[in-house]
Design a protein around this motif. Structure first.
Motif, mmCIF file in Angstrom:
data_model
loop_
_atom_site.group_PDB
_atom_site.id
_atom_site.type_symbol
_atom_site.label_atom_id
_atom_site.label_comp_id
_atom_site.label_asym_id
_atom_site.label_seq_id
_atom_site.Cartn_x
_atom_site.Cartn_y
_atom_site.Cartn_z
ATOM 1 N N VAL A 152 -58.534 56.547 103.668
ATOM 2 C CA VAL A 152 -58.164 57.015 105.008
ATOM 3 C C VAL A 152 -58.654 56.049 106.071
ATOM 4 O O VAL A 152 -57.912 55.702 107.012
ATOM 5 C CB VAL A 152 -58.720 58.427 105.252
ATOM 6 C CG1 VAL A 152 -58.490 58.846 106.707
ATOM 7 C CG2 VAL A 152 -58.073 59.428 104.297
ATOM 8 N N ASP A 153 -59.896 55.581 105.946
ATOM 9 C CA ASP A 153 -60.446 54.652 106.940
ATOM 10 C C ASP A 153 -59.679 53.336 106.960
ATOM 11 O O ASP A 153 -59.398 52.782 108.040
ATOM 12 C CB ASP A 153 -61.925 54.390 106.648
ATOM 13 C CG ASP A 153 -62.807 55.577 106.996
ATOM 14 O OD1 ASP A 153 -62.310 56.516 107.649
ATOM 15 O OD2 ASP A 153 -63.991 55.570 106.608
ATOM 16 N N ASN A 154 -59.328 52.829 105.783
ATOM 17 C CA ASN A 154 -58.562 51.573 105.728
ATOM 18 C C ASN A 154 -57.198 51.730 106.392
ATOM 19 O O ASN A 154 -56.738 50.841 107.128
ATOM 20 C CB ASN A 154 -58.384 51.126 104.273
ATOM 21 C CG ASN A 154 -59.665 50.576 103.677
ATOM 22 O OD1 ASN A 154 -60.600 50.228 104.394
ATOM 23 N ND2 ASN A 154 -59.715 50.496 102.356
ATOM 24 N N TRP A 155 -56.555 52.859 106.119
ATOM 25 C CA TRP A 155 -55.253 53.112 106.752
ATOM 26 C C TRP A 155 -55.407 53.186 108.268
ATOM 27 O O TRP A 155 -54.625 52.565 109.010
ATOM 28 C CB TRP A 155 -54.658 54.425 106.227
ATOM 29 C CG TRP A 155 -53.493 54.877 107.047
ATOM 30 C CD1 TRP A 155 -52.210 54.409 106.992
ATOM 31 C CD2 TRP A 155 -53.510 55.869 108.090
ATOM 32 N NE1 TRP A 155 -51.429 55.047 107.932
ATOM 33 C CE2 TRP A 155 -52.200 55.942 108.617
ATOM 34 C CE3 TRP A 155 -54.506 56.703 108.622
ATOM 35 C CZ2 TRP A 155 -51.870 56.824 109.650
ATOM 36 C CZ3 TRP A 155 -54.170 57.566 109.650
ATOM 37 C CH2 TRP A 155 -52.867 57.620 110.154
ATOM 38 N N TRP A 156 -56.406 53.915 108.729
ATOM 39 C CA TRP A 156 -56.577 54.082 110.176
ATOM 40 C C TRP A 156 -56.822 52.735 110.861
ATOM 41 O O TRP A 156 -56.173 52.409 111.861
ATOM 42 C CB TRP A 156 -57.736 55.041 110.453
ATOM 43 C CG TRP A 156 -57.914 55.292 111.922
ATOM 44 C CD1 TRP A 156 -58.655 54.564 112.812
ATOM 45 C CD2 TRP A 156 -57.282 56.323 112.694
ATOM 46 N NE1 TRP A 156 -58.540 55.070 114.082
ATOM 47 C CE2 TRP A 156 -57.704 56.155 114.038
ATOM 48 C CE3 TRP A 156 -56.421 57.368 112.382
ATOM 49 C CZ2 TRP A 156 -57.289 57.003 115.052
ATOM 50 C CZ3 TRP A 156 -56.002 58.212 113.402
ATOM 51 C CH2 TRP A 156 -56.432 58.034 114.718
ATOM 52 N N HIS A 157 -57.743 51.952 110.323
ATOM 53 C CA HIS A 157 -58.105 50.695 110.989
ATOM 54 C C HIS A 157 -56.989 49.654 110.893
ATOM 55 O O HIS A 157 -56.960 48.701 111.689
ATOM 56 C CB HIS A 157 -59.406 50.158 110.393
ATOM 57 C CG HIS A 157 -60.594 51.022 110.695
ATOM 58 N ND1 HIS A 157 -60.973 51.340 111.981
ATOM 59 C CD2 HIS A 157 -61.472 51.670 109.865
ATOM 60 C CE1 HIS A 157 -62.034 52.124 111.950
ATOM 61 N NE2 HIS A 157 -62.353 52.347 110.687
ATOM 62 N N HIS A 158 -56.087 49.834 109.958
ATOM 63 C CA HIS A 158 -54.933 48.930 109.890
ATOM 64 C C HIS A 158 -53.917 49.241 110.985
ATOM 65 O O HIS A 158 -53.206 48.341 111.436
ATOM 66 C CB HIS A 158 -54.254 49.035 108.518
ATOM 67 C CG HIS A 158 -53.076 48.131 108.364
ATOM 68 N ND1 HIS A 158 -53.198 46.769 108.119
ATOM 69 C CD2 HIS A 158 -51.725 48.379 108.440
ATOM 70 C CE1 HIS A 158 -51.994 46.232 108.054
ATOM 71 N NE2 HIS A 158 -51.088 47.168 108.235
ATOM 72 N N HIS A 159 -53.881 50.516 111.414
ATOM 73 C CA HIS A 159 -52.857 50.931 112.384
ATOM 74 C C HIS A 159 -53.399 51.112 113.802
ATOM 75 O O HIS A 159 -52.616 51.070 114.762
ATOM 76 C CB HIS A 159 -52.214 52.246 111.925
ATOM 77 C CG HIS A 159 -51.325 52.107 110.724
ATOM 78 N ND1 HIS A 159 -51.800 52.081 109.438
ATOM 79 C CD2 HIS A 159 -49.978 51.968 110.629
ATOM 80 C CE1 HIS A 159 -50.792 51.943 108.593
ATOM 81 N NE2 HIS A 159 -49.680 51.868 109.285
ATOM 82 N N TYR A 160 -54.706 51.335 113.953
ATOM 83 C CA TYR A 160 -55.254 51.652 115.282
ATOM 84 C C TYR A 160 -56.508 50.817 115.556
ATOM 85 O O TYR A 160 -57.287 50.528 114.639
ATOM 86 C CB TYR A 160 -55.596 53.141 115.381
ATOM 87 C CG TYR A 160 -54.419 54.050 115.097
ATOM 88 C CD1 TYR A 160 -53.415 54.247 116.042
ATOM 89 C CD2 TYR A 160 -54.314 54.701 113.865
ATOM 90 C CE1 TYR A 160 -52.329 55.064 115.775
ATOM 91 C CE2 TYR A 160 -53.236 55.534 113.585
ATOM 92 C CZ TYR A 160 -52.246 55.703 114.547
ATOM 93 O OH TYR A 160 -51.175 56.515 114.282
ATOM 94 N N THR A 161 -56.698 50.471 116.815
ATOM 95 C CA THR A 161 -57.892 49.717 117.208
ATOM 96 C C THR A 161 -59.010 50.642 117.684
ATOM 97 O O THR A 161 -60.174 50.255 117.673
ATOM 98 C CB THR A 161 -57.549 48.723 118.332
ATOM 99 O OG1 THR A 161 -56.982 49.441 119.450
ATOM 100 C CG2 THR A 161 -56.565 47.676 117.834
#
Length: 289
Positions: free
Chosen positions: A195-204
């Motif tokens: 989840v964290d990897n997905w979030w940081h790939h899409h949002y700053t």
């Protein structure tokens, strides 16, 4: 020492608390304390020391506790061997189960299995997938149901995959997510990393986490009551058609999925009860339960 002494020392060593140990052993505290004093007299050593909260084992006591744990393992092995000699599906099946699987899949599985093999006793331990993996490595369970891939050179069977998704009480756009209230929950490291990897790939910016709870089921109820969205596996919300559910995708435009596996060692199949359970699981559509 006798079997009861092994169990007492092992339980005390795990809990480091006389009250909890006595409760687990179905003893009164004075009875447990008396038995410990007899052991100390017999060996001529101090086994435990009182702390401000609970107890601690002396170095001599630790050696005795480790011996007790090893003897309990040996006792289980001989009991399992004798049960297996009978050439019947009897005895005790020890299973480690991840939290969500324990509450949503395991009761029905055990009910169906017990209908076929009523003489089997099942001991189930629940917790995070990482804990169930450790129990399997330590030979404390015969089989573990685990979410995610863990280091394992022996047998494992993929039971099902789940899409990771956003579950929301209201319609939303992906651009809105950083500003919307999010309900978070404790989970294992594999799920957290995905989840964290997905979030940081899409949002700053960081997610707007307004509520943090212990269990994913509690998290779902918060979402159902309109308090925020959550990032969960789709099986968690499959019975909530009122929610808006959208799967998340990785940088390669692929759905992000989480796998649930059954792990077990090769030599465990020599036991009738383990082999019967593995064969039984292979006939069941676990995801549909």
């Amino acid at each position: 020492m006798h079997l009861q002494d092994w169990e007492m020392l092992s339980t005390l060593y795990e809990t480091e608390n006389i009250t909890q140990a006595a409760h687990q052993l179905f003893l009164t505290q004075p009875t447990l304390t008396s038995r410990m004093k007899k052991l100390e007299t017999y060996y001529g050593i101090q086994i435990i020391m009182r702390k401000r909260r609970g107890i601690a084992f002396t170095p001599e006591g630790e050696q005795l506790a480790h011996h007790a744990q090893q003897m309990l393992k040996e006792q289980r092995k001989i009991e399992e061997t004798l049960d297996n000699i009978k050439n019947q599906v009897t005895g005790t099946l020890r299973v480690g189960v991840s939290n969500f699987f324990a509450s949503n899949k395991m009761p029905k599985l055990l009910q169906l299995f017990k209908q076929e093999y009523p003489d089997v006793e099942c001991q189930v331990v629940t917790g995070w997938s990482s804990e169930m993996h450790r129990l399997l490595l330590n030979h404390d369970v015969h089989i573990s149901f685990i979410k995610g891939n863990y280091p394992w050179k022996e047998r494992k069977q993929l039971l099902y995959e789940e899409e990771i998704c956003i579950a929301s009480p209201w319609e939303f756009s992906w651009e809105q997510l950083p500003e919307l209230p999010r309900i978070d929950y404790y989970t294992d490291d594999h799920m957290r990393m995905m989840v964290d990897n997905w979030w940081h790939h899409h949002y700053t910016q960081s997610p707007n986490i307004t509520i943090h709870v212990n269990q994913v089921e509690t998290c779902k109820e918060m979402v159902v009551h309109g308090l925020g969205y959550a990032v969960v596996a789709n099986l968690v919300v499959r019975n909530n058609p009122e929610l808006i559910v959208k799967p998340i995708i990785n940088e390669d435009r692929e759905l992000i999925k989480r796998q649930t596996w059954m792990y077990y060692p090769e030599d465990a199949l020599q036991m009738n009860v383990v082999r019967a359970f593995v064969d039984f699981i292979q006939t069941i559509d676990v995801k549909a339960l």
